[in-house]
Design a protein around this motif. Sequence first.
Motif, PDB file in Angstrom:
ATOM      1  N   GLU A 242       0.846  -1.196   0.000  1.00  0.00           N
ATOM      2  CA  GLU A 242       0.000   0.000   0.000  1.00  0.00           C
ATOM      3  C   GLU A 242       0.881   1.245   0.000  1.00  0.00           C
ATOM      4  O   GLU A 242       2.033   1.206   0.441  1.00  0.00           O
ATOM      5  CB  GLU A 242      -0.910   0.003   1.233  1.00  0.00           C
ATOM      6  CG  GLU A 242      -1.864  -1.183   1.293  1.00  0.00           C
ATOM      7  CD  GLU A 242      -2.544  -1.290   2.635  1.00  0.00           C
ATOM      8  OE1 GLU A 242      -3.777  -1.130   2.702  1.00  0.00           O
ATOM      9  OE2 GLU A 242      -1.822  -1.543   3.622  1.00  0.00           O
ATOM     10  N   VAL A 243       0.324   2.337  -0.482  1.00  0.00           N
ATOM     11  CA  VAL A 243       1.050   3.610  -0.542  1.00  0.00           C
ATOM     12  C   VAL A 243       0.394   4.616   0.392  1.00  0.00           C
ATOM     13  O   VAL A 243      -0.806   4.514   0.700  1.00  0.00           O
ATOM     14  CB  VAL A 243       1.072   4.165  -1.980  1.00  0.00           C
ATOM     15  CG1 VAL A 243       1.824   3.238  -2.909  1.00  0.00           C
ATOM     16  CG2 VAL A 243      -0.354   4.400  -2.495  1.00  0.00           C
ATOM     17  N   TRP A 244       1.192   5.574   0.827  1.00  0.00           N
ATOM     18  CA  TRP A 244       0.650   6.630   1.683  1.00  0.00           C
ATOM     19  C   TRP A 244      -0.099   7.629   0.808  1.00  0.00           C
ATOM     20  O   TRP A 244       0.474   8.238  -0.093  1.00  0.00           O
ATOM     21  CB  TRP A 244       1.747   7.343   2.465  1.00  0.00           C
ATOM     22  CG  TRP A 244       1.230   8.467   3.322  1.00  0.00           C
ATOM     23  CD1 TRP A 244       1.331   9.801   3.082  1.00  0.00           C
ATOM     24  CD2 TRP A 244       0.499   8.330   4.540  1.00  0.00           C
ATOM     25  NE1 TRP A 244       0.718  10.519   4.073  1.00  0.00           N
ATOM     26  CE2 TRP A 244       0.187   9.636   4.990  1.00  0.00           C
ATOM     27  CE3 TRP A 244       0.063   7.245   5.300  1.00  0.00           C
ATOM     28  CZ2 TRP A 244      -0.525   9.878   6.166  1.00  0.00           C
ATOM     29  CZ3 TRP A 244      -0.644   7.486   6.473  1.00  0.00           C
ATOM     30  CH2 TRP A 244      -0.926   8.786   6.895  1.00  0.00           C
ATOM     31  N   ASP A 245      -1.405   7.761   1.067  1.00  0.00           N
ATOM     32  CA  ASP A 245      -2.270   8.655   0.303  1.00  0.00           C
ATOM     33  C   ASP A 245      -2.521   9.895   1.145  1.00  0.00           C
ATOM     34  O   ASP A 245      -3.221   9.851   2.165  1.00  0.00           O
ATOM     35  CB  ASP A 245      -3.585   7.946  -0.033  1.00  0.00           C
ATOM     36  CG  ASP A 245      -4.402   8.708  -1.057  1.00  0.00           C
ATOM     37  OD1 ASP A 245      -4.610   9.925  -0.856  1.00  0.00           O
ATOM     38  OD2 ASP A 245      -4.847   8.096  -2.046  1.00  0.00           O
TER      39      ASP A 245
ATOM     40  N   PHE B 241      -2.798   4.792   4.559  1.00  0.00           N
ATOM     41  CA  PHE B 241      -2.282   3.899   3.529  1.00  0.00           C
ATOM     42  C   PHE B 241      -3.434   3.275   2.760  1.00  0.00           C
ATOM     43  O   PHE B 241      -4.496   2.985   3.329  1.00  0.00           O
ATOM     44  CB  PHE B 241      -1.424   2.793   4.161  1.00  0.00           C
ATOM     45  CG  PHE B 241      -0.078   3.251   4.623  1.00  0.00           C
ATOM     46  CD1 PHE B 241       0.968   3.394   3.726  1.00  0.00           C
ATOM     47  CD2 PHE B 241       0.140   3.551   5.966  1.00  0.00           C
ATOM     48  CE1 PHE B 241       2.221   3.814   4.153  1.00  0.00           C
ATOM     49  CE2 PHE B 241       1.383   3.973   6.397  1.00  0.00           C
ATOM     50  CZ  PHE B 241       2.426   4.110   5.495  1.00  0.00           C
TER      51      PHE B 241
ATOM     52  N   TYR C 220      -4.493   8.279  -4.931  1.00  0.00           N
ATOM     53  CA  TYR C 220      -4.336   7.053  -5.708  1.00  0.00           C
ATOM     54  C   TYR C 220      -5.678   6.372  -5.955  1.00  0.00           C
ATOM     55  O   TYR C 220      -5.736   5.174  -6.207  1.00  0.00           O
ATOM     56  CB  TYR C 220      -3.351   6.119  -5.007  1.00  0.00           C
ATOM     57  CG  TYR C 220      -1.979   6.739  -4.905  1.00  0.00           C
ATOM     58  CD1 TYR C 220      -1.094   6.694  -5.971  1.00  0.00           C
ATOM     59  CD2 TYR C 220      -1.582   7.412  -3.757  1.00  0.00           C
ATOM     60  CE1 TYR C 220       0.157   7.290  -5.901  1.00  0.00           C
ATOM     61  CE2 TYR C 220      -0.326   8.014  -3.675  1.00  0.00           C
ATOM     62  CZ  TYR C 220       0.529   7.952  -4.750  1.00  0.00           C
ATOM     63  OH  TYR C 220       1.767   8.549  -4.677  1.00  0.00           O
TER      64      TYR C 220
ATOM     65  N   LEU D  52       5.751  10.348  -3.540  1.00  0.00           N
ATOM     66  CA  LEU D  52       5.287   9.235  -2.722  1.00  0.00           C
ATOM     67  C   LEU D  52       6.167   9.181  -1.485  1.00  0.00           C
ATOM     68  O   LEU D  52       7.377   9.007  -1.583  1.00  0.00           O
ATOM     69  CB  LEU D  52       5.375   7.928  -3.510  1.00  0.00           C
ATOM     70  CG  LEU D  52       5.009   6.646  -2.767  1.00  0.00           C
ATOM     71  CD1 LEU D  52       3.576   6.705  -2.259  1.00  0.00           C
ATOM     72  CD2 LEU D  52       5.214   5.430  -3.665  1.00  0.00           C
TER      73      LEU D  52
ATOM     74  N   ILE E 139       5.625   3.558   1.797  1.00  0.00           N
ATOM     75  CA  ILE E 139       4.829   2.399   1.437  1.00  0.00           C
ATOM     76  C   ILE E 139       4.710   1.499   2.667  1.00  0.00           C
ATOM     77  O   ILE E 139       5.553   1.538   3.577  1.00  0.00           O
ATOM     78  CB  ILE E 139       5.438   1.597   0.264  1.00  0.00           C
ATOM     79  CG1 ILE E 139       6.829   1.080   0.621  1.00  0.00           C
ATOM     80  CG2 ILE E 139       5.484   2.429  -0.992  1.00  0.00           C
ATOM     81  CD1 ILE E 139       7.432   0.169  -0.435  1.00  0.00           C
TER      82      ILE E 139
END
Length: 589
Positions: free
Chosen positions: A273-276, A282, A301, A556, A559
């Motif tokens: 997962e990515v930091w939104d 995440f 995202y 970004l 993660i």
Amino acid sequence: YFGRAIALPGNFLLNSNQPERDDNQITPNGAGASKAAEISIWMRGGKLYRRVMLIREPAVAGEDSQPMDVNNNNYFLPTYYLNEDANGNGILDPNENDGPSGAAPPDNGNDVLDGNFWGEFDYSAHREPFVPPPSSYAVFNGSEYLSNSGEPLTSAPGLWAASLGQPWNRFGFFTPNPIIPNPPLATWQSYGLPREFSSTTGNARFVGRFTHQETSDARFQYPQRLSNPGGFNPMDTSNALTLNSDGLVTQFDRGNRVGVDLLLSHVHEFRVEVWDERLNDFAPIGHNLPAGGNANTWGDYNFNRRLNSTYGPLGGQANVFDTWHPQFNRNANTEDTNGNGMLDPGEDLNSNGIIDQILGDEPDRPPYRPLNYDPTSGLPGAYPLAGAAPPPPGPTRYWTPGQTYNPNDVVFPAVEDINGNGVLDAGEDGLFGFPADGALNTRRDEDAPPSGNGDNTFQAATEDTNGNGVQDKTSLPFEPFGNTLRYRCVKTGQASNDPYAEPRWSTTPGFIMRGNPADDTNGNGLLDLGETDWNGNGVLDPAEPDWIVEHNVRPLKAIRITIRFEHPTSKQMKQVTIVQSLRDAMSVP
């Protein structure tokens, strides 16, 4: 990083330019080394794999990334690195051992079925894309491939070769062989896409990447040559794969490097997962959080914020985060610009008499790249829905001649491609004074249609649109593409009515571009003697706005990786979560 590397034929001590010497060991030990590697991690069949492909760094500084023999011959030319599996059955049969008698290189007598590149070298490599079989061969990705700089290919204009920023140079990504100048549209649109599924039709199963066991199968000849049987390109999803109950690709199930890349067994979940920043949490790439149709509530995202809806795994969803090469271009236009199925005058660009698909007009945008402001929609950070028509041009998005701007108005350099998809769509040709010529232009020219006749000769009587007596052209847009910079007004003013007087946009964040001051210094509404005509057009112009260059992208920042697995001894479910920061600072840059 370390990986397997066999010694090339010849005198090992004399030949330093070979992967087996990259670890600086003068005694053969079957290993190479590098400070950089291409790493793939994926889950298949309840197993977590980690594949390490060394980025070649020769032991002797200045040596070419391509291994050479003692006679300075490229070792991987097909006449040197032979395929010993003559009948393609994946087994070392009698009379196949070590190449035919007298062939170069000489017999090495290792009792191994040589010619299987990724069974013998744990190196990042790709197949030479511009040489047709059987003359093409494997090309090592050296340290120069870690840069996006370099020159474009003269054999394929618009393409940059030596870079891992070009996805077709990576392990598991599609490159047809050979790349042809005018391929069918479907072929262009597959360039650089990852192969992650068994096929693109039916009940496709997730493969991820090929394992060491599969690539060490003697039938897996790629990237040195197309694989057996029958010229099989394993990176092409049109070549369907079958998987057994253990998740092994049956076409390449005879390899001897079993478990070399196995990281963990009994895995139930592998999630990245990515930091939104908009969600402040995440989330997976291409998520649908939160629900609702308010564009400003979508996360960075969110599926609806993707900048490129066509890039994704062959057979899978467009949920990829990739910053790639600024000139990565897999768009294609048809020469049949009016869609009548015929080659009309001016459409046959290469004079071959057929309707070709040609390279796209501009580079592709990454699928997801958080922007503070996106000109393709006119909303701060909001992107149009899939299939939505491009918004009309306007002063809130692109610099427009004659428009009055106030502090904090944001603009981007004027372009015809207002929806940012890299190709000329209906309604875009001729916008903002660009030539209405059926092509996506990035530069205005008074000699070009509709103001001129395009004969490369300036006719002042008919083509001097602003009456200044010279042929004007606008400056080329900044590189790279992708709206990575924005231009914010810091002083009220009116843009020049001359489309060729568009500001020369700087690419230095923080730099202020000063507009011309007003001509009418005494305020009488006339251009008087002694008042400077700043742009030389003989017309009284108001003061122009000032602009400051600002970053428009947000990086970004982190993660989160979650692995859930069954512990083999206790039979208890375990979960490990790792948060990896990708930023040293919390601001740009």
